[in-house]
Design an enzyme around this catalytic site. Structure first.
Site, PDB file in Angstrom:
ATOM      1  N   SER A 196       0.883  -1.236  -0.049  1.00 52.15           N
ATOM      2  CA  SER A 196       0.029   0.154  -0.046  1.00 52.15           C
ATOM      3  C   SER A 196       0.770   1.312   0.018  1.00 52.15           C
ATOM      4  O   SER A 196       0.172   2.392  -0.150  1.00 52.15           O
ATOM      5  CB  SER A 196      -1.014  -0.104   1.143  1.00 52.15           C
ATOM      6  OG  SER A 196      -2.044  -1.115   1.292  1.00 52.15           O
ATOM      7  N   THR A 197       2.133   1.116   0.071  1.00 53.34           N
ATOM      8  CA  THR A 197       3.160   2.408   0.237  1.00 53.34           C
ATOM      9  C   THR A 197       3.117   3.058  -1.216  1.00 53.34           C
ATOM     10  O   THR A 197       3.253   4.333  -1.585  1.00 53.34           O
ATOM     11  CB  THR A 197       4.319   2.026   0.519  1.00 53.34           C
ATOM     12  OG1 THR A 197       4.789   1.051  -0.230  1.00 53.34           O
ATOM     13  CG2 THR A 197       4.549   1.723   2.128  1.00 53.34           C
TER      14      THR A 197
END
Length: 586
Positions: free
Chosen positions: A301-302
């Site tokens: 998700s970064t």
């Protein structure tokens, strides 16, 4: 019958025969000619061309020996020594001359910390020269010299010493017994650090001892010193925080990198497990791996903030554009993408804050594969950063022509591509620097930072800072990243590990953030590999590491707070919010 009278030598009839006179003259002339040639040759060598005899004579006692150059020091940006060469002695022997009594052999073996049998094996070698012990401490070498053993000699060398031990091992690397770089910066900058050995002419006796120093032929040129961008204070803070996190979460490994948001310089780089470069006995491959630079992983998700930034920068969405996350389920072909929680209608800013996979995919699918690939490529994914560091990995970003719709969807939330931690940290520079992406450096920059490239507009970058500040606040996925007195922004990541072509129930937890939001100074990226103590989400595992490092580092650098000091609020009370703190979807 009467025997004939014996013939004596002086009455031998053969001697009565006369020889030709020319034969005697020929022998005489030959002898005279040979004598003249010898006299002429001796006169030529001794009177006119005596260099030959002098060279032969000197070869018996004159020697040209190498004078080692001192390897350059490595310092941090503040001048603190990280690596320095110290003088040591090496003990060597001429086996033919080394005739030691049993008592002498035992005494020498004890000083060299060798077995007597091993020492004797070396001393019976057929070679003319054998090392007995390299890089011996000077005080021990003096005790060896005091024994005055025949055939046992010494020479000066240098051994590398690392005052910080394992704290900066993966940055510095180490040198071998010849004081040449083997790993890390020591290898990457070996030519600069090594210098050039000199030479001098000496006279030695038959025992090999130097009895006269005749002349210096070429003085040694010492290696140049190297000032790294590393700040020793921040390096220790990062190392200590990472070590504690890996231990607390019973993780397989971990890595952290800290960048100066103003210049792109690396202020700290740490890995766990690590090693002590001063004592490299029993090293394993896991200890030597510099995971920040050489290991790749799926960032999870970064990567979602970059999809949001692309959408805002291209004018397709605003931070307040509504997106239906369809109760956390979206089917593409035969695959279904899930969110960890059902959110319904969210704005783009909330999609990043809540880390919605479905919302991110809906945004990403408004772009063509080529557009997404070009943006990822502009951020530096899929190509090495050019640090010159040994084993630097490029990551993996496939040709967009091969992307299927489901692959484009998963790449939007960090699956199906791989990056290194330092690539990920560098990409976040576009948010901290108003859209500009700077090159990263391990060496201290004396002047202004090198020119970067504009990836997104300054307006988009400022909007993304506000969105990422929401993600690191109560209601986001990383409230544990908060720091008293400072505004922080960042994004968590939690990704299943890919092993043997299949995703497993092992995780990589990560967090990338920057502070202070009002004027970003530091970017900190944290990766924890396979946490197994009960928690695996990036907000619970990696975000606290960011907070610990960033808080101490900002105060060490004297960065002024940009938020009022107040008690941290890690999450809204459940009775007031009606829900639980957000967790990133995987």
């Amino acid at each position: 019958m009467k025997k004939p009278a014996p013939v004596t030598l002086n009455h031998n009839p053969l001697l009565r025969r006369e020889l030709p006179a020319w034969r005697a003259r020929l022998v005489l002339v030959g002898l005279l000619a040979g004598s003249c040639a010898l006299v002429a040759r001796a006169a030529w060598l001794q009177g006119f061309n005596n260099e030959f005899l002098q060279a032969k004579g000197e070869s018996r006692y004159a020697r040209v020996i190498e004078v080692p150059a001192t390897r350059g020091r490595i310092t941090d940006r503040n001048g603190e020594v990280l690596a320095v060469s110290t003088p040591v002695r090496s003990i060597w022997a001429i086996p033919a001359d080394a005739r030691l009594s049993p008592a002498d052999a035992r005494a020498l073996a004890a000083l060299l910390e060798m077995d007597v049998a091993e020492l004797n094996d070396r001393l019976v070698s057929a070679r003319d020269f054998v090392y007995l012990r390299r890089q011996l401490a000077p005080e021990i070498a003096e005790k060896v010299a005091a024994l005055k053993l025949p055939g046992i000699h010494q020479q000066q060398e240098y051994r590398r010493y690392y005052p910080g031990g394992e704290t900066a091992a993966h940055i510095l690397g180490f040198t071998g017994v010849e004081d040449r770089g083997q790993e890390g910066v020591e290898l990457a900058y070996d030519r600069m650090l090594a210098g050039v050995p000199g030479s001098r002419r000496v006279i030695k006796d038959r025992r090999g001892q130097i009895v006269e120093d005749v002349e210096s032929i070429r003085p040694p040129r010492d290696g140049d010193d190297l000032a790294l961008s590393i700040d020793g204070r921040i390096q220790y803070l990062a190392y200590a925080a990472l070590r504690e996190a890996v231990r607390a979460h019973k993780a397989k490994a971990g890595a952290v990198v800290v960048l100066d948001a103003r210049t792109g310089e690396v202020l700290a780089l740490a890995n766990a497990p690590t090693y002590n470069p001063n004592n490299r006995a029993n090293l394993s491959g896991a200890q030597l791996r510099n995971r920040v630079i050489t290991d790749t992983f799926e960032p999870g998700s970064t990567l979602k903030p970059f999809v949001a930034a692309l959408a805002i920068d291209r004018g397709k969405f605003t931070a307040d554009s509504p997106i239906d996350t369809e109760q956390g389920r979206l089917t593409i072909g035969r695959a279904t993408i899930h969110d960890t929680s059902r959110h319904g209608m969210l704005t783009l800013a909330q999609v990043v804050q809540k880390s919605s996979n479905v919302g991110t995919v809906k945004v990403a699918m408004t772009f063509s594969p080529q557009e997404m690939w070009a943006f990822y490529d502009a951020l530096g994914f899929g190509a090495p950063l050019g640090l010159g560091f040994p084993g630097e990995a490029a990551g993996r970003l496939r040709d967009p022509k091969t992307w299927r719709p489901i692959e484009q969807a998963t790449m939007s939330y960090g699956h199906g591509l791989s990056v290194t931690l330092i690539q990920l940290a560098r990409a976040y520079l576009v948010f901290a620097r108003d859209g500009e992406l700077l090159p990263v450096s391990l060496v201290r920059q004396a002047g202004p930072p090198k020119a970067g490239k504009q990836v997104i507009s300054p307006q988009t970058a400022r909007q993304m800072r506000a969105i990422l500040e929401m993600a690191a606040a109560p209601g986001g996925t990383a409230p544990k990243a908060q720091i008293p007195g400072y505004r922080v922004a960042g994004k968590t990541g939690t990704a299943h590990k890919l092993e043997g072509g299949r995703y497993t129930d092992k995780y990589v937890s990560s967090f990338v953030g920057f502070a202070p939001v009002s004027a970003p100074r530091l970017i900190v990226a944290v990766m924890i590999d396979e946490p197994s103590a009960g928690q695996h989400y990036g907000g619970a595992v990696a975000a606290p590491v960011f907070a610990r490092i960033a808080e101490s580092a900002l105060r060490a650098l004297g960065v002024a707070p940009d938020a009022p000091l107040k008690p941290l609020q890690l999450a809204r009370p459940a009775h007031a919010a009606g829900d639980t703190p957000a967790r990133e979807a995987m």
